[in-house]
Design an enzyme around this catalytic site. Sequence first.
Site, PDB file in Angstrom:
ATOM      1  N   MET A  56       3.254   1.964 -40.314  1.00 21.02           N
ATOM      2  CA  MET A  56       2.633   0.677 -41.236  1.00 21.02           C
ATOM      3  C   MET A  56       2.009  -0.022 -40.099  1.00 21.02           C
ATOM      4  O   MET A  56       2.055  -1.291 -39.958  1.00 21.02           O
ATOM      5  CB  MET A  56       3.887   0.056 -41.829  1.00 21.02           C
ATOM      6  N   ALA A  58       1.458  -1.681 -36.171  1.00 18.84           N
ATOM      7  CA  ALA A  58       2.452  -2.688 -34.898  1.00 18.84           C
ATOM      8  C   ALA A  58       3.023  -1.530 -34.125  1.00 18.84           C
ATOM      9  O   ALA A  58       4.467  -1.655 -34.107  1.00 18.84           O
ATOM     10  CB  ALA A  58       3.204  -3.523 -35.842  1.00 18.84           C
ATOM     11  N   LEU A  59       2.220  -0.793 -33.559  1.00 21.38           N
ATOM     12  CA  LEU A  59       2.850   0.302 -33.027  1.00 21.38           C
ATOM     13  C   LEU A  59       3.609   0.074 -31.861  1.00 21.38           C
ATOM     14  O   LEU A  59       3.375  -0.706 -30.993  1.00 21.38           O
ATOM     15  CB  LEU A  59       1.797   1.493 -32.592  1.00 21.38           C
ATOM     16  N   HIS A  63       6.621   4.976 -32.066  1.00 24.43           N
ATOM     17  CA  HIS A  63       5.603   5.704 -32.719  1.00 24.43           C
ATOM     18  C   HIS A  63       4.735   6.559 -31.636  1.00 24.43           C
ATOM     19  O   HIS A  63       4.455   7.576 -32.216  1.00 24.43           O
ATOM     20  CB  HIS A  63       4.411   4.550 -33.159  1.00 24.43           C
ATOM     21  N   GLN A  87       6.877  -0.713 -50.994  1.00 23.99           N
ATOM     22  CA  GLN A  87       8.006  -0.692 -50.368  1.00 23.99           C
ATOM     23  C   GLN A  87       8.500  -2.064 -50.132  1.00 23.99           C
ATOM     24  O   GLN A  87       9.815  -2.026 -49.462  1.00 23.99           O
ATOM     25  CB  GLN A  87       8.008   0.466 -49.218  1.00 23.99           C
TER      26      GLN A  87
HETATM   27  O1  PAF Z   1       8.382   4.231 -41.776  1.00 21.79           O
HETATM   28  C1  PAF Z   1       7.204   3.768 -42.130  1.00 21.79           C
HETATM   29  O2  PAF Z   1       6.593   3.171 -41.267  1.00 21.79           O
HETATM   30  C2  PAF Z   1       6.859   3.780 -43.603  1.00 21.79           C
HETATM   31  O3  PAF Z   1       7.995   3.610 -44.145  1.00 21.79           O
HETATM   32  C3  PAF Z   1       6.125   4.977 -44.101  1.00 21.79           C
HETATM   33  C4  PAF Z   1       6.940   6.098 -43.783  1.00 21.79           C
HETATM   34  C5  PAF Z   1       4.913   4.892 -43.148  1.00 21.79           C
HETATM   35  C6  PAF Z   1       5.580   4.991 -45.480  1.00 21.79           C
HETATM   36  O4  PAF Z   1       4.915   3.496 -45.731  1.00 21.79           O
END
Ligand code: PAF
Length: 310
Positions: A56, A58-59, A63, A87
């Site tokens: 999502m 904001a690495l 990540h 979500q």
């Molecule tokens: O873990 C995340 O960043 C999110 O839940 C994902 C897996 C990218 C799904 O939106």
Amino acid sequence: MAFVGLREAVSPLIAHMSRLTGEAAKVQTINRLDDLRRAVDALKIGGKSIAFVPTMGALHEGHLTLVRQARSRADHVVASIFVNPRQFGPTEDLDAYPRRMAADAALLEAEGVAILWAPTVDQMYPDGYATNISVTGVSDVACGAARPGHFDGVATVVCKLFNQVRPDVALFGQKDWQQLAVIRRMARDLDLTQPPVDNIIGVETVREASGLAMSSRNQYLTEGERGQAAELSAAMRRAIAAIVGGADVGASLEAMKAEILAAGFTSVDYGDLRDAQTLEGLHEWDGREARLLVAARIGAARLIDNMAVG
Ligand code: PAF
């Protein structure tokens, strides 16, 4: 259109040449599904494999660790950035969630990512969108109980992302242990082959020197709260040592929660010992592969963490 097609066709070649010269190839940022499908087809020419890192944005270093592992597992890496509205609950931090597309793209480019899939909300959920994937059991406890609908949103978007990117392997952080269990259950139940469930890889949580698990939501913490937040992982380690040493599980979990609150957290959503795969709650530890899972709130942040027991 012709120009986009040409660029996509030559980009794997450019990536290959850049690897030879040691220079980072340009990441292709793609916002439209038809462009993504063409670009993925081009990457796959000659039977090349794709590793996928969904995010999502904001690495952070967590990540980037996923991306580095992805590079070692396939010929090309595709990453996605999509802040998935489905979500987030109605009172959650969807609007406040950090968004830094340009900086994230630069980080991914430096790591040799071939494609950054960054769909708009309309591309992901066009008018009339009506389908939801709900994984019962593993979704019902812990974060699933505290955040109703959250894992439906995760399972739905990850299933769509898998169908869009068609990867050979996908990588997720173990920090979201329950999310990983939900995604694996979904992939198994829906007979997904891209990627097959065995190629859904959980990568160990990356921590700051203080022990704080890296998370995009750590940005909500003030300097003082950051120091207090480090106590979460310390309290978890103490509880694990007690449980493995034969102490009563219930008493150890209660002591851990009290320590977390004493450190400055305002509430503990849950602090549970669970079977590592099924997430069944455990009142005793019988030596099986288990996980201590915690969610607690401090300042504007809700932090989650988990660790292996034993
Ligand atoms: O873990 C995340 O960043 C999110 O839940 C994902 C897996 C990218 C799904 O939106």
